[in-house]
Enzyme design. Sequence first.
Site, PDB file in Angstrom:
ATOM      1  N   LYS A  74       0.808  -1.213   0.000  1.00  0.00           N
ATOM      2  CA  LYS A  74       0.000   0.000   0.000  1.00  0.00           C
ATOM      3  C   LYS A  74       0.846   1.269   0.000  1.00  0.00           C
ATOM      4  O   LYS A  74       0.456   2.295  -0.546  1.00  0.00           O
ATOM      5  CB  LYS A  74      -0.946  -0.003   1.206  1.00  0.00           C
ATOM      6  CG  LYS A  74      -1.897  -1.188   1.231  1.00  0.00           C
ATOM      7  CD  LYS A  74      -2.818  -1.196   0.035  1.00  0.00           C
ATOM      8  CE  LYS A  74      -3.834  -2.334   0.116  1.00  0.00           C
ATOM      9  NZ  LYS A  74      -3.245  -3.656  -0.038  1.00  0.00           N
ATOM     10  N   GLU A  98      -2.990   7.328   7.208  1.00  0.00           N
ATOM     11  CA  GLU A  98      -3.372   8.389   6.292  1.00  0.00           C
ATOM     12  C   GLU A  98      -4.613   9.085   6.836  1.00  0.00           C
ATOM     13  O   GLU A  98      -5.306   8.559   7.717  1.00  0.00           O
ATOM     14  CB  GLU A  98      -3.645   7.845   4.890  1.00  0.00           C
ATOM     15  CG  GLU A  98      -4.785   6.863   4.798  1.00  0.00           C
ATOM     16  CD  GLU A  98      -4.898   6.235   3.413  1.00  0.00           C
ATOM     17  OE1 GLU A  98      -3.925   6.318   2.641  1.00  0.00           O
ATOM     18  OE2 GLU A  98      -5.959   5.666   3.104  1.00  0.00           O
ATOM     19  N   ASN A 143     -15.179  -1.966   7.343  1.00  0.00           N
ATOM     20  CA  ASN A 143     -14.378  -1.851   6.130  1.00  0.00           C
ATOM     21  C   ASN A 143     -14.494  -3.066   5.213  1.00  0.00           C
ATOM     22  O   ASN A 143     -13.693  -3.220   4.291  1.00  0.00           O
ATOM     23  CB  ASN A 143     -12.898  -1.601   6.473  1.00  0.00           C
ATOM     24  CG  ASN A 143     -12.695  -0.350   7.286  1.00  0.00           C
ATOM     25  OD1 ASN A 143     -13.130   0.730   6.899  1.00  0.00           O
ATOM     26  ND2 ASN A 143     -12.059  -0.482   8.446  1.00  0.00           N
ATOM     27  N   GLU A 155      -9.288   1.370  -6.700  1.00  0.00           N
ATOM     28  CA  GLU A 155     -10.302   1.835  -5.764  1.00  0.00           C
ATOM     29  C   GLU A 155     -10.031   3.280  -5.356  1.00  0.00           C
ATOM     30  O   GLU A 155      -8.881   3.665  -5.121  1.00  0.00           O
ATOM     31  CB  GLU A 155     -10.334   0.930  -4.534  1.00  0.00           C
ATOM     32  CG  GLU A 155     -10.648  -0.526  -4.873  1.00  0.00           C
ATOM     33  CD  GLU A 155     -10.898  -1.364  -3.648  1.00  0.00           C
ATOM     34  OE1 GLU A 155     -10.652  -0.881  -2.526  1.00  0.00           O
ATOM     35  OE2 GLU A 155     -11.349  -2.508  -3.808  1.00  0.00           O
ATOM     36  N   GLU A 165      -6.355   2.120  -3.342  1.00  0.00           N
ATOM     37  CA  GLU A 165      -5.463   0.998  -3.603  1.00  0.00           C
ATOM     38  C   GLU A 165      -5.802   0.399  -4.955  1.00  0.00           C
ATOM     39  O   GLU A 165      -6.835   0.713  -5.550  1.00  0.00           O
ATOM     40  CB  GLU A 165      -5.596  -0.083  -2.522  1.00  0.00           C
ATOM     41  CG  GLU A 165      -6.965  -0.729  -2.446  1.00  0.00           C
ATOM     42  CD  GLU A 165      -7.045  -1.779  -1.360  1.00  0.00           C
ATOM     43  OE1 GLU A 165      -5.986  -2.167  -0.829  1.00  0.00           O
ATOM     44  OE2 GLU A 165      -8.156  -2.224  -1.050  1.00  0.00           O
ATOM     45  N   ASN A 218      -6.227  -3.403  -6.688  1.00  0.00           N
ATOM     46  CA  ASN A 218      -6.312  -4.839  -6.474  1.00  0.00           C
ATOM     47  C   ASN A 218      -5.941  -5.553  -7.766  1.00  0.00           C
ATOM     48  O   ASN A 218      -6.637  -5.419  -8.783  1.00  0.00           O
ATOM     49  CB  ASN A 218      -7.723  -5.239  -6.037  1.00  0.00           C
ATOM     50  CG  ASN A 218      -8.022  -4.773  -4.626  1.00  0.00           C
ATOM     51  OD1 ASN A 218      -7.319  -5.121  -3.687  1.00  0.00           O
ATOM     52  ND2 ASN A 218      -9.055  -3.957  -4.475  1.00  0.00           N
ATOM     53  N   PHE A 262     -23.119  -9.467  14.193  1.00  0.00           N
ATOM     54  CA  PHE A 262     -22.511 -10.032  12.986  1.00  0.00           C
ATOM     55  C   PHE A 262     -21.393 -11.026  13.303  1.00  0.00           C
ATOM     56  O   PHE A 262     -20.406 -11.120  12.584  1.00  0.00           O
ATOM     57  CB  PHE A 262     -21.987  -8.920  12.076  1.00  0.00           C
ATOM     58  CG  PHE A 262     -23.048  -7.966  11.637  1.00  0.00           C
ATOM     59  CD1 PHE A 262     -23.827  -8.240  10.529  1.00  0.00           C
ATOM     60  CD2 PHE A 262     -23.298  -6.803  12.345  1.00  0.00           C
ATOM     61  CE1 PHE A 262     -24.831  -7.373  10.130  1.00  0.00           C
ATOM     62  CE2 PHE A 262     -24.300  -5.921  11.954  1.00  0.00           C
ATOM     63  CZ  PHE A 262     -25.065  -6.209  10.844  1.00  0.00           C
TER      64      PHE A 262
END
Length: 721
Positions: free
Chosen positions: A124, A208, A243, A283, A296, A298, A356
Site C-alpha cells: 500500500k 493516512e 471496512n 479503488e 489501492e 487490487n 454479525f
Amino acid sequence: MASDGPRKLFRKILVANRGEIACRVMRTAHRLGIRTVAVYSEPDARSPHVRMADEAVCVGPAASVSSYLRAGAILEAMRATGAEAVHPGYGFLSENAEFSEAVEAAGLAFIGPGAHAIRAMGDKIASKKLAEAAGVHTIPGFLGVLSGAEEAVKVANQVGYPVMLKASAGGGGKGMRIAWNDAETAAGYALSSREAAASFGDDRIFIERYVEQPRHIEIQLIADSFGDAIYLTERECSIQRRNQKVVEEAPAPNLSREAVKRMGEEAVALAKAVGYRSAGTVEFLVDKNEQHYFLEMNTRLQVEHPVTELVTGLDLVEVMIRVAAGERLPLTQAQVTRTGWAIESRVYAEDALRGFLPSTGTLSAYRPPLAEDVSASVAIDSGLSGSEYTPSIKDTVRVDDGVCEGGEISIHYDPMIAKLVTHGVDRDQARKLMMASLDHYVIRGVRHNVNFLRSIMSNPRFAQGTVTTNFIPEEFPDGYAGHVLSEGERQDLLACTSALQFAADARSASVGSNPPPTSQRYNVRLDESTQAEEIVSVTEAKDLSTFAKKTLFVQARGLDAEPDTCSWARTLHLSRSGLDPSSILSAAIQDGIVVGSTTAPAPRAMAVQVIAKKPLGWHVSAYGTTYSVLSCPPLFAEYSKHMKPPAKSLYDSALLSPMPGALLSIAVSVGDEVVQGQEVCVVEAMKMQNVLFAQRDGKVKSILAQPGSVLSADQPIIDFE
C-alpha cells in the site's frame, strides 16, 4: 465476445482456490472447452468445486497455510495433472508475486498480472507513491512504516485526526482501524498490527487522513500484453461494515459521468505505468464534492465483479484467460457499453442480530431463489400480471455460490455463503428484484445475514442512492435488531399463521379416527410482543368455485377493524384488516414458502418462509427476519399464561463466547472489578480479532477458559458475581 475457438486457448487450467470463486472460474472454462483441475484441503474433499472439476488434487489439511497457501503444492499439482495455466481467483495466492514468478519460471501461465505489477501494487505504501508519480490523486498521509504505537500517535497528530490505520499488505478490511484520538490510535495500532500479521504474515502499518463522509468507488479495468488498457463501468461499494463490503452495485448512483471519466482515465494511466495486464481494479474514495482520492489497486478479480459483467455483457474471467493466452482485448474504450443496473449482496454465515458474529455448522437446507419466482414478485409490485410484465431487459437473478445442502460452513475459511446478484432495467427494478430474491432464499442450519441485507434494500436512504461508507453505522447506530413490521404486515403474518395452524390441525385429525375440523378459533400474536392478541376464526369453505374443493376461509378480527376474509388451500386469499375489502392477498405454498401479493390499496408482493412448527405456533420468516408467532386455541392461550418461566442457567451471569473461535487473551483476573464496556478478552474467528466487553458492572468470580483455548459458540469464558 468473438472467439477463435478453444484450440488457441489452454487445454487445461488449474483453479488455485475454493468455494464460489473456484466454481465461477470453472463455469467459464468449461464453456470455452477447457478442462479444469481443482485443489482442495482435506475437509473440502466433497465440496462443490471439487465435484465440478474434471480432476482434483488434495493439497493438505484444513488450515489455509497448510493447503491453499502452499505454492509448492499447487505447482506440483499443475505438473502432475498437465495443467498449462493457473487461475488464482481472489484471496489466497492471487496477489502473491513469488507464486506468479514461480508459475512462469516453470513455463506455465499465470492468469493474472505479472509479478512486477503485483509486487508494486500489493504494497500500500509503494503503490501510493507510484500512483502519485502517475498523476493519480492521493489521500494526505504518512507513507513510512510505523515502528510502534508511540510513533503511530505522533504521526497521527502530524497528519491530523481522524486518521485511518492500515496494513501495508492488507485487503478485505483486515488490519484497518479508524482513530479519532491518541488513545484510539495506540489501541488501534496494536489490534491492526496483530490482525495484519495473522492475515498476511506482515504486520507493517501506515497512517493516512480519514476522509469523512466518503463514497467507495472502484474502477474495473482490463489490459492486455500489447499495451492496451480500458476501464469499464464503475462500481459503488460504499455499503460496508468494519471496512468489509456488504452490498455493491454498478453503476454508482448519483455520480456524474465526468467524475467517472476522470477516475477511469487515472486508473488506466496507473495500469500502464506498471505494465499491467489482465483484469484489475483501482479503488477510490470520493467526497461530497466528487473529488476522488486513490485508495489501492487490487491486482486480481474482485469479489464484486459480477455486477460489472451483468451491465457490460462481458465475461471477465474469459477476458483474463484470453489475455493470458496472448490475445488482444476484445473491445476498445469507445466500444464499452452499459445496459441496466446490477446489485450484489454478499450472503455471509454470520448472526446479524448478535453483532454479525461468524456462524459455523451444516447447511441443513439450502435453496437459492429462482429467477421466475422473483420476477413474478416484481411484476406484482409493478401492478402487472405475469403476462403483462415485459421489461426492456431480461430480469436476472444470479447466485454465485460454492456450497450445497448438507455442506459445512467451516471456521477455517471466509464465512461467505454466496453472492446474490440481480440485474434490472434500472436501479429501482434491480433493488426490487434483490428484495424478492432475499425473501425467497432458503438457508437453514447456520445463522446468516439475509435479514440485514433485506433491511438495507428497503431502507429509504438506500432506495434514494444517497450512500456513504458511514451508511451502516448511521442507519443502524445501535446495531441491527431485525425488520420492524408495519401494522398491515403484522396482520398478514398473523392471518397466514392461523391458516397454517388450521391446516396442521386438519392433517393431525385426519390421521386419527376423528373427522378434520370445519372451523376453529385461534389466539395469535407475535411471541414476546407487547401488542394485544387477535382472534382469528378459520372455517372450511366448500363452495369457492375458483379454488380447490377444500379451501379454508379465514376471518381475521383486528382490534379496530371489521372481519376480513381469507381463503386458503394451495392458494390463499386475504383481505387485510382496515383496508378496502377488495384488497386481496393471493399466495401459493411451495417448498415451505408462502408467496403472496396484495391488490389494494397498492400492489405489493410478499413471501413468508415456514421454518418450523412449535408447540403453540410457528417459526416463520418474513421480510428477511424470523418471527415466532403464537397460534393456539383460546383455552390453550389462557392456560399458557400461568406456566412457570424456564429455570435459570448455571451461567446466566457469565460472559459467553458469541462464536466458535480461539481465545487469544484475557484482560482481567479473578477478583477484578469491571465496568460495563470494559475490554475483558479477545476471541479470534475467521482471521478477525473480536474484542469482547463486559455487559454490565460487576466483579470477576472465575475464569472458565484460558488463552489458547478453542471455544465453541456460547461457551462460558468469564463468570461474574
